[in-house]
Design a protein around this motif. Structure first.
Motif, PDB file in Angstrom:
ATOM      1  N   LYS A   2      -1.080  -1.855   3.301  1.00 45.56           N
ATOM      2  CA  LYS A   2      -0.618  -2.849   2.631  1.00 45.56           C
ATOM      3  C   LYS A   2      -1.243  -2.968   1.224  1.00 45.56           C
ATOM      4  O   LYS A   2      -0.606  -3.249   0.326  1.00 45.56           O
ATOM      5  N   LYS A   3      -2.753  -2.647   1.104  1.00 45.36           N
ATOM      6  CA  LYS A   3      -3.000  -2.827  -0.061  1.00 45.36           C
ATOM      7  C   LYS A   3      -2.696  -1.547  -0.944  1.00 45.36           C
ATOM      8  O   LYS A   3      -2.522  -2.063  -2.211  1.00 45.36           O
ATOM      9  N   SER A   4      -2.557  -0.344  -0.499  1.00 46.75           N
ATOM     10  CA  SER A   4      -1.803   0.703  -1.596  1.00 46.75           C
ATOM     11  C   SER A   4      -0.682   0.322  -1.707  1.00 46.75           C
ATOM     12  O   SER A   4      -0.070   0.713  -2.868  1.00 46.75           O
ATOM     13  N   LEU A   5       0.167  -0.099  -0.815  1.00 51.32           N
ATOM     14  CA  LEU A   5       1.454  -0.743  -1.322  1.00 51.32           C
ATOM     15  C   LEU A   5       1.615  -1.729  -2.523  1.00 51.32           C
ATOM     16  O   LEU A   5       2.419  -1.508  -3.657  1.00 51.32           O
ATOM     17  N   LEU A   6       0.782  -2.726  -2.328  1.00 51.17           N
ATOM     18  CA  LEU A   6       0.543  -3.752  -3.570  1.00 51.17           C
ATOM     19  C   LEU A   6      -0.069  -2.916  -4.719  1.00 51.17           C
ATOM     20  O   LEU A   6       0.560  -3.376  -5.959  1.00 51.17           O
ATOM     21  N   TYR A   8       0.789   0.146  -5.616  1.00 54.88           N
ATOM     22  CA  TYR A   8       1.849   0.721  -6.228  1.00 54.88           C
ATOM     23  C   TYR A   8       2.716   0.030  -6.805  1.00 54.88           C
ATOM     24  O   TYR A   8       3.220   0.127  -7.916  1.00 54.88           O
ATOM     25  N   LEU A   9       2.964  -1.259  -6.219  1.00 54.28           N
ATOM     26  CA  LEU A   9       3.792  -2.014  -6.946  1.00 54.28           C
ATOM     27  C   LEU A   9       3.482  -2.652  -8.061  1.00 54.28           C
ATOM     28  O   LEU A   9       4.023  -2.872  -9.069  1.00 54.28           O
ATOM     29  N   PHE A  10       2.038  -3.038  -7.949  1.00 57.64           N
ATOM     30  CA  PHE A  10       1.375  -3.457  -9.235  1.00 57.64           C
ATOM     31  C   PHE A  10       1.676  -2.482 -10.300  1.00 57.64           C
ATOM     32  O   PHE A  10       1.872  -2.698 -11.513  1.00 57.64           O
ATOM     33  N   LEU A  12       3.753  -0.080 -10.712  1.00 53.60           N
ATOM     34  CA  LEU A  12       5.107   0.211 -11.099  1.00 53.60           C
ATOM     35  C   LEU A  12       5.548  -1.164 -12.039  1.00 53.60           C
ATOM     36  O   LEU A  12       6.304  -0.918 -13.004  1.00 53.60           O
ATOM     37  N   VAL A  13       5.165  -2.152 -11.609  1.00 51.85           N
ATOM     38  CA  VAL A  13       5.458  -3.505 -12.366  1.00 51.85           C
ATOM     39  C   VAL A  13       5.019  -3.155 -13.793  1.00 51.85           C
ATOM     40  O   VAL A  13       5.384  -3.435 -14.913  1.00 51.85           O
TER      41      VAL A  13
END
Length: 166
Positions: A2-6, A8-10, A12-13
């Motif tokens: 979950k932390k790595s997904l966040l 990656y999203l951070f 990307l944004v």
């Protein structure tokens, strides 16, 4: 996970924000340079059009001081205003179109069923007029000599005329 997904999203944004910022900041400078180039082009086109207009009006009574001085000499008792003279002479020449055989100052005999009439007149100087004439089928030009008499009448004399081929 979950932390790595966040993360990656951070990232990307963050990248999208950086690219958006760069695009918008470059868009403003691009639009400004595009506007400046278009303005230069329009200005050069306007200057070119003005130059062509000045060249086209070179042979005209309105822009010829020497010809104007003929009608307005310094020692004259009676002067003629150019602004009134040009329409006056043009009107007198165009009034001759009402002649049943056509305008007598065309310098050409009637060829077909229609008479020759003057369509357009340009006063070149204090002595000459160039005019365009036609009968609907044939077209031509005529050079006319004119003189403003003391009794404020105008006399005309055809110098030369030509008819264009069909």
């Amino acid at each position: 996970m979950k932390k790595s997904l966040l993360l990656y999203l951070f990232i990307l944004v963050l990248l999208m924000n950086i690219f958006t910022y760069m695009y918008l900041s470059q868009e403003l400078t691009f639009e400004q340079s595009r506007y400046a180039n278009a303005e230069k082009k329009w200005k050069s086109n306007l200057d070119l059009a003005n130059t062509k207009l000045v060249d086209a009006n070179y042979f005209s009574l309105e822009n010829n001081e020497n010809a104007q001085n003929y009608f307005n000499p310094d020692n004259a008792t009676k002067t003629i205003q150019i602004e009134k003279l040009i329409p006056f002479v043009t009107e007198k020449l165009m009034d001759l179109n009402a002649n049943p055989k056509g305008n007598p100052y065309i310098g050409q005999d009637q060829i077909g069923a229609n008479k020759f009439i003057i369509n357009k007149v340009r006063i070149l100087n204090h002595r000459w007029i160039i005019a365009d004439f036609s009968d609907g089928e044939y077209w031509g030009e005529v050079l006319i000599k004119y003189f403003v008499n003391d009794d404020e009448t105008v006399s005309f004399e055809t110098i030369q005329s030509l008819i264009y081929q069909k």
